[in-house]
Write a protein that holds these residues in place. Structure first.
Motif, PDB file in Angstrom:
ATOM      1  N   THR A   8       0.806  -1.237   0.000  1.00 20.75           N
ATOM      2  CA  THR A   8       0.000   0.000   0.000  1.00 20.75           C
ATOM      3  C   THR A   8       0.831   1.274   0.000  1.00 20.75           C
ATOM      4  OG1 THR A   8      -0.149  -0.025   2.399  1.00 20.75           O
ATOM      5  CG2 THR A   8      -1.932  -1.094   1.190  1.00 20.75           C
ATOM      6  N   GLU A  42       5.018   3.242   0.297  1.00 22.97           N
ATOM      7  CA  GLU A  42       6.212   3.501  -0.523  1.00 22.97           C
ATOM      8  C   GLU A  42       6.938   2.215  -0.898  1.00 22.97           C
ATOM      9  OE1 GLU A  42       8.844   6.885   0.796  1.00 22.97           O
ATOM     10  OE2 GLU A  42       7.855   6.399   2.653  1.00 22.97           O
ATOM     11  N   TYR A  44      -1.523   4.523   5.693  1.00 26.14           N
ATOM     12  CA  TYR A  44      -1.306   4.180   4.283  1.00 26.14           C
ATOM     13  C   TYR A  44      -0.195   3.140   4.112  1.00 26.14           C
ATOM     14  CZ  TYR A  44       2.548   7.446   4.783  1.00 26.14           C
ATOM     15  OH  TYR A  44       3.700   8.057   5.223  1.00 26.14           O
ATOM     16  N   GLY A  45       0.270   2.560   5.227  1.00 30.62           N
ATOM     17  CA  GLY A  45       1.212   1.451   5.118  1.00 30.62           C
ATOM     18  C   GLY A  45       2.658   1.861   4.921  1.00 30.62           C
ATOM     19  N   ASP A  62      -0.387  10.791  -2.317  1.00 31.61           N
ATOM     20  CA  ASP A  62       0.051  10.299  -3.619  1.00 31.61           C
ATOM     21  C   ASP A  62       1.558  10.022  -3.601  1.00 31.61           C
ATOM     22  OD1 ASP A  62      -0.306   9.955  -6.603  1.00 31.61           O
ATOM     23  OD2 ASP A  62       1.201  11.535  -6.553  1.00 31.61           O
ATOM     24  N   LEU A  86       3.695   9.421  -1.039  1.00 34.54           N
ATOM     25  CA  LEU A  86       4.181   8.337  -0.173  1.00 34.54           C
ATOM     26  C   LEU A  86       3.292   7.091  -0.205  1.00 34.54           C
ATOM     27  CD1 LEU A  86       5.147  10.446   2.961  1.00 34.54           C
ATOM     28  CD2 LEU A  86       6.669   9.578   1.204  1.00 34.54           C
ATOM     29  N   GLY A  87       2.099   7.240  -0.735  1.00 35.39           N
ATOM     30  CA  GLY A  87       1.182   6.104  -0.720  1.00 35.39           C
ATOM     31  C   GLY A  87       0.897   5.572  -2.102  1.00 35.39           C
ATOM     32  N   SER A  88      -0.121   6.122  -2.747  1.00 31.50           N
ATOM     33  CA  SER A  88      -0.621   5.511  -3.971  1.00 31.50           C
ATOM     34  C   SER A  88       0.348   5.643  -5.152  1.00 31.50           C
ATOM     35  CB  SER A  88      -1.979   6.107  -4.334  1.00 31.50           C
ATOM     36  OG  SER A  88      -1.871   7.505  -4.454  1.00 31.50           O
ATOM     37  N   ASN A 106      -5.892   1.878  -7.308  1.00 35.13           N
ATOM     38  CA  ASN A 106      -6.508   0.651  -6.778  1.00 35.13           C
ATOM     39  C   ASN A 106      -6.381   0.549  -5.254  1.00 35.13           C
ATOM     40  OD1 ASN A 106      -3.786   0.391  -6.915  1.00 35.13           O
ATOM     41  ND2 ASN A 106      -3.728  -1.499  -8.084  1.00 35.13           N
ATOM     42  N   LEU A 107      -6.257   1.708  -4.580  1.00 40.96           N
ATOM     43  CA  LEU A 107      -6.091   1.680  -3.129  1.00 40.96           C
ATOM     44  C   LEU A 107      -7.117   2.593  -2.466  1.00 40.96           C
ATOM     45  CD1 LEU A 107      -2.237   1.908  -3.226  1.00 40.96           C
ATOM     46  CD2 LEU A 107      -3.493   0.028  -2.178  1.00 40.96           C
ATOM     47  N   TYR A 164      -7.572   4.515   1.200  1.00 43.81           N
ATOM     48  CA  TYR A 164      -6.966   4.807   2.510  1.00 43.81           C
ATOM     49  C   TYR A 164      -7.983   5.370   3.518  1.00 43.81           C
ATOM     50  CZ  TYR A 164      -2.509   4.432  -0.065  1.00 43.81           C
ATOM     51  OH  TYR A 164      -1.444   4.001  -0.821  1.00 43.81           O
ATOM     52  N   HIS A 175      -0.307  -2.865   6.486  1.00 43.86           N
ATOM     53  CA  HIS A 175      -1.440  -1.937   6.457  1.00 43.86           C
ATOM     54  C   HIS A 175      -2.615  -2.482   7.268  1.00 43.86           C
ATOM     55  CE1 HIS A 175      -3.992   1.248   5.198  1.00 43.86           C
ATOM     56  NE2 HIS A 175      -4.710   0.524   4.352  1.00 43.86           N
ATOM     57  N   SER A 176      -2.871  -3.785   7.134  1.00 46.62           N
ATOM     58  CA  SER A 176      -4.021  -4.334   7.881  1.00 46.62           C
ATOM     59  C   SER A 176      -3.754  -4.287   9.388  1.00 46.62           C
ATOM     60  CB  SER A 176      -4.334  -5.752   7.419  1.00 46.62           C
ATOM     61  OG  SER A 176      -3.184  -6.558   7.534  1.00 46.62           O
TER      62      SER A 176
END
Lengths: 333, 337
Positions: free
Chosen positions: A21, A23, B117-118, B176, B178-180, B185-186, B188, B314-315
């Motif tokens: 999800t 970096e 955001y993992g 955007d 640091l995450g997607s 397809n995510l 947060y 993330h989970s």
């Protein structure tokens, strides 16, 4: 090297699929540096890694399955899904990583002090980028290791880009000279040629093992995937129409706003942005700069290479399929 | 009024301030890219790209501020403040006191904070409680675009150091970046009211240390900050379906802390639940409990916060970052016990 590349290409795919999800910084383009050095390490040697630790970890022998599970946040991952790719920790390999720029310097120094006490003739290697060399703790580590004559090999992977800034614009002087001023041997070399890296590292490692103290290697390389997957600069270069549409509106509005800098200064800013994009574009491999292709060309037994690569392909494919199954089961459970 | 995103609001407020005061400069890593609009408008003398040398450029920000400028120093992620903490702890926070209150440090430290955001425990911390522990430092944490712009102006205009923390779930470009990274397809779980909203045509500063009462209620006070405010509001709606009336306070500023608004609310409800994305111990949650006790209030107290390192998975992180479910459960428990 091939295994490292193949593994990271799988990671890119899995990231694209949204199964990672956050970096992801790959070491694609750095394999010759990692392989030229890490293959010379033995049990008891330590590795202090930065946020691009996947490739050296694979080459050092960390189980790819455990690593991939870790990146996917699985409880059976190398660090039970708690660390992720920037925090690869393997006690049995003496591998420690950090997402804090420059932190591999002090980490290697500590590993080297422990080696002096507990593991004679063993060494510590620090991997970092050229951006990290402006971080105080890394400069302090060069000095500290030199006065204690510690068995450390400092490896600076120079891609010319520090996150999304051109390193030349924020770095004064020559890095090799900077390292030499701490009274240690320092060498700049082509980091896309594994043979060149191996030879330089061989000498530096021998020095470290025999108590002659630290060395510094500056290895030039390409950063083909940008700072991380989805790097905004790389996206603009790869898909200019789509990405620029998003950016140019606010940029234009801002650049022509009434109050602000002089026209000359504004033009200079815009030129700077264009130069940043130009620099990013140059980082895409042209065939001759891919460390894997360079290696392939050097080896005469082409058939043997093909058969080794086929074996690695098969092994990697099976591993990824198994990991995806485990991930699926975990989510269902 | 106009509608801006959280990130646009911050940038718009900075642009307004920079066009009015030539002494405002920006110092930070990658600011030519991250603040490309400000860079193109105000030029390289005022938007200064730094090396990855936080201890140098944050330390420099302190004396630049003492010598007449009003720097906005960007520490990309607040987690990275560890590298440069000396500049804050022993210099920015102490100068005013050491000089007998004769010398001020009008510096803003801007940093992204928060998780979901993992990105793991070295990139997703809140740390505002840890920083607020230091006397002489102000900390603001906006939860919506209007407050983000207003509080940025407050931070710039204030004569003492202010840390401005922008939550990464609310700021689209951080999410955007640091995450997607361009992927679609995510999900947060971004609170829409935090990400985009109405803002004033011209920015006005918001008094430092003023909380915002965003939902009135009679049974329980839920105080939070940043993304937690949106989770608390959602929880309050759930509680309403169980005939529980929850009052929700957006603290907006960790230091100074608006104790009056919170104490008045507790006097009414007798129950305080603090929702804090920062660490549980020695932090904002305990501070509010202590203040209530010092003021001789009779109350039932609870907290939803983080008492471990944030997992990379993330989970797993979503199980420990304060969410709506935990807030509802903790509220019900507090009211039942």
């Amino acid at each position: 090297m091939y295994r490292s590349r193949l593994f990271e290409e799988q990671v890119v795919q899995i990231w694209n699929d949204g199964l990672i999800t956050g970096e992801m910084h790959t070491g694609i383009g750095e394999e010759a540096i990692n392989a030229g050095i890490v293959t010379q390490l033995v049990d008891g040697d330590a590795l202090a890694l930065d946020h691009r630790g996947t490739s050296p970890s694979i080459i050092r022998g960390v189980d790819p399955k455990e690593l991939l599970l870790e990146f996917m946040g699985h409880c059976k991952g190398l660090c039970s899904g708690m660390g992720g790719h920037m925090h690869i920790f393997s006690k049995s390999h003496l591998i420690a990583s950090s997402g804090i720029v420059g932190a591999s310097g002090p980490a290697a120094v500590g590993f080297a002090i422990a080696a002096q006490h507990l593991r004679p003739e063993k060494i510590a290697v620090a991997f970092f980028g050229e951006g990290a060399v402006n971080q105080g703790m890394l400069m302090e580590s060069l000095n500290f290791s030199s006065v204690l004559k510690l068995p450390v090999l400092f490896v600076c992977k120079d891609s010319g880009m520090a996150i999304t800034t051109q390193s030349s614009q924020v770095t004064a002087g020559k890095l090799v000279e900077r390292a030499m001023s701490f009274d240690m041997p320092a060498k700049e070399l082509d980091g896309t040629d594994v043979e060149i890296v191996w030879e330089a590292a061989n000498e530096a490692i021998a020095d470290a093992r025999s108590g002659k103290g630290p060395s510094f290697i500056l290895a030039n390389c390409k950063r083909t995937q940008g700072h991380f997957l989805g790097d905004p600069l790389l996206r603009i270069v790869n898909e200019p129409v789509k990405e620029l549409a998003r950016i140019t509106g606010p940029l234009f509005k801002s650049a022509v706003s009434f109050s602000g800098a002089s026209l000359k200064e504004r033009v200079r800013s815009l030129k700077n942005i264009a130069s940043l994009l130009g620099k990013t574009a140059k980082h895409r491999f042209s065939g001759e700069q891919d460390p894997l292709l360079i290696l392939r060309k050097k080896i005469s037994e082409q058939e043997e290479i093909i058969s080794i690569e086929e074996e690695v392909n098969k092994e990697m494919k099976g591993m990824v399929e198994e990991v995806l199954r485990m991930y699926e089961n975990n989510n269902q459970g | 009024m106009r509608t801006l995103t959280f990130a646009e609001a911050i940038e718009d407020a900075i642009a307004q301030a920079m066009s009015e005061d030539p002494n405002i400069i920006i110092l930070g890593e990658d600011v030519r890219m991250l603040r490309v609009n400000l860079f193109s408008r105000f030029g390289e003398k005022r938007v200064i790209n730094t090396p990855i040398s936080e201890s140098a450029f944050l330390g420099a920000g302190v004396t630049a501020a003492m010598a007449g400028l009003r720097p906005i120093v960007e520490i990309m992620l607040i987690d990275f403040i560890g590298v440069a903490i000396d500049a804050l702890l022993n210099h920015a926070a102490k100068t005013e006191f050491f000089s007998g209150n004769k010398w001020k440090v009008p510096m803003v430290v801007r940093a992204a904070c928060g998780g979901g955001y993992g990105d793991g425990g070295q990139h997703e911390q809140a740390l505002w409680g840890w920083l607020a522990h230091i006397p002489g430092i102000n900390i603001v944490v906006p939860s919506n675009p209007s407050d983000a712009g207003g509080l940025m102006l407050t931070a710039i205009e204030h004569d003492s150091p202010v840390i401005f923390l922008e939550h990464k779930l609310l700021a689209d470009y951080w999410r955007d970046y640091l995450g997607s990274g361009g992927r679609d397809n995510l999900d947060y779980n971004v609170p829409p009211a935090g990400e985009k909203g109405e803002v004033p045509d011209k920015w006005l500063s918001i008094p430092l240390g003023s909380a915002s009462m965003i939902r009135e209620g009679t049974d329980i006070t839920i105080a939070s900050i940043g993304v937690g405010v949106h989770r608390a509001l959602e929880a309050a709606q759930h509680l309403e379906s169980k005939d529980i009336s929850a009052e929700v306070i957006d603290l907006r500023s960790v230091a100074p802390l608006d104790t009056t608004t919170v104490l008045n609310s507790i006097s009414k409800t007798g129950h305080l639940l603090v929702v804090d994305e920062d660490y549980k111990h020695y932090g904002l949650t305990g501070e509010l409990a202590a203040i209530a006790l010092e003021n001789l209030l009779r109350l039932k107290f609870g907290r939803v916060s983080i008492d471990q390192t944030i997992p990379y998975s993330h989970s797993e992180e979503m199980k420990i970052i304060p969410g709506t479910k935990q807030i509802v459960a903790s509220s019900l428990k507090l009211l039942k016990d």
